[in-house]
Design an enzyme around this catalytic site. Structure first.
Site, mmCIF file in Angstrom:
data_model
loop_
_atom_site.group_PDB
_atom_site.id
_atom_site.type_symbol
_atom_site.label_atom_id
_atom_site.label_comp_id
_atom_site.label_asym_id
_atom_site.label_seq_id
_atom_site.Cartn_x
_atom_site.Cartn_y
_atom_site.Cartn_z
ATOM 1 N N ASN A 1 57.823 66.984 49.149
ATOM 2 C CA ASN A 1 56.435 67.390 48.949
ATOM 3 C C ASN A 1 55.435 66.266 49.230
ATOM 4 O O ASN A 1 54.256 66.543 49.473
ATOM 5 C CB ASN A 1 56.257 67.891 47.508
ATOM 6 C CG ASN A 1 54.813 68.136 47.150
ATOM 7 O OD1 ASN A 1 54.191 69.067 47.649
ATOM 8 N ND2 ASN A 1 54.264 67.286 46.284
ATOM 9 N N TYR B 1 47.518 65.472 60.975
ATOM 10 C CA TYR B 1 48.083 66.223 59.843
ATOM 11 C C TYR B 1 48.814 67.480 60.320
ATOM 12 O O TYR B 1 49.970 67.732 59.963
ATOM 13 C CB TYR B 1 46.976 66.599 58.868
ATOM 14 C CG TYR B 1 47.465 67.367 57.654
ATOM 15 C CD1 TYR B 1 48.114 66.708 56.617
ATOM 16 C CD2 TYR B 1 47.270 68.744 57.553
ATOM 17 C CE1 TYR B 1 48.566 67.404 55.504
ATOM 18 C CE2 TYR B 1 47.716 69.439 56.448
ATOM 19 C CZ TYR B 1 48.365 68.771 55.433
ATOM 20 O OH TYR B 1 48.825 69.456 54.336
ATOM 21 N N ILE C 1 50.999 70.235 43.712
ATOM 22 C CA ILE C 1 52.130 71.146 43.877
ATOM 23 C C ILE C 1 53.428 70.514 43.384
ATOM 24 O O ILE C 1 54.272 71.182 42.779
ATOM 25 C CB ILE C 1 52.244 71.564 45.356
ATOM 26 C CG1 ILE C 1 51.057 72.460 45.739
ATOM 27 C CG2 ILE C 1 53.568 72.296 45.623
ATOM 28 C CD1 ILE C 1 50.940 72.730 47.234
#
Length: 254
Positions: free
Chosen positions: A83, A147, A15
């Site tokens: 990111n 996560y 991404i």
């Protein structure tokens, strides 16, 4: 957009790289940040108006040096895209503290450190922060205790940034990708996992990196000048879909 500068972390692949390409197409210059020097050099090689900076966003001293070097090179920062991230999918009982910290230090600490270091520059440009969360930060899921928790914290951090930085004209938003067809996802998602995801998503397909980049670039642009503190799930409807959706679809077909 000619003179605008975006700082993108985790820019060597996925991404982050797709977002870099889109920014360049839209006339931005991009500071590509990644700790994987070999992959970063390879990805940056043929991209005009982008420069690679090898830094680890989880290390405060490196983040300070990174911001100084980016400002020396470009003179300003108009957008920060946080990111960079890591994942380790383990059962909650098997997630030891070292695994927990490894994920938190990049996924959460890195977002905090980079954003904080960039605040003076962003105040100058009345810029934007876009933090990359995850659908796992919106919905609890098996094997994602570290996560998912890190991404949920990023979502709240985004709101804190929006509240505190709004007085200076700095906006902060969060994009939460759902299942995306990245090399990593395709390597770890079995046919059974893919089928389960497809059944649960109203759009019935995985997204692609470019689709996520489009949302990120919009939030960094002047077109989103009145948007701040928002959490946008780019997920094919996965977060919206309720329990039992596949069964309801089958009933509707009958």
């Amino acid at each position: 957009m000619e003179n605008k500068v975006a700082l993108v972390t985790g820019a060597a692949r996925g991404i982050g790289l797709a977002t870099t390409h889109l920014f360049i197409e839209q006339g931005w210059q991009v500071a590509m940040i990644d700790r994987d020097s070999a992959e970063l050099r390879k990805s940056c090689r043929d991209i005009a108006n982008a420069k690679a900076f090898e830094y680890d966003v989880s290390i405060p001293e490196q983040v300070d040096l990174m911001i100084d070097e980016v400002l020396t090179e470009f003179g300003q920062i108009d957008a920060v895209v946080n990111n960079a991230g890591v994942a380790d999918f383990l059962p909650i009982g098997e997630t030891d503290f070292s695994a927990w910290r490894r994920i938190m230090e990049t996924n959460l600490d890195g977002v905090f450190l980079v954003s904080q270091a960039a605040i003076p520059a962003l105040k100058q440009t009345k810029g934007a922060i876009v933090n990359i969360g995850s659908i796992s930060g919106l919905r609890a899921s098996t094997l994602r205790v570290a996560y998912g928790t890190s991404k949920a914290a990023v979502i709240h951090l985004t709101k804190q940034q929006a509240i505190e930085l709004g007085d200076f004209g700095v906006r902060s938003n969060c994009v939460c990708p759902g299942p995306v067809k990245t090399k990593l996802a395709m390597a770890v998602h079995s046919p059974e996992i893919i089928s389960a995801y497809l059944d649960a998503m109203p759009l019935g397909r995985y997204g692609n990196e470019r689709e996520i980049a489009e949302v990120i670039a919009f939030l960094c642009s002047d077109k989103a000048s009145y948007v701040t503190g928002q959490v946008i799930a780019a997920d094919g409807g996965f977060e919206t879909a309720g329990v039992g959706l596949p069964a309801l679809r089958k009933a509707a077909e009958e």
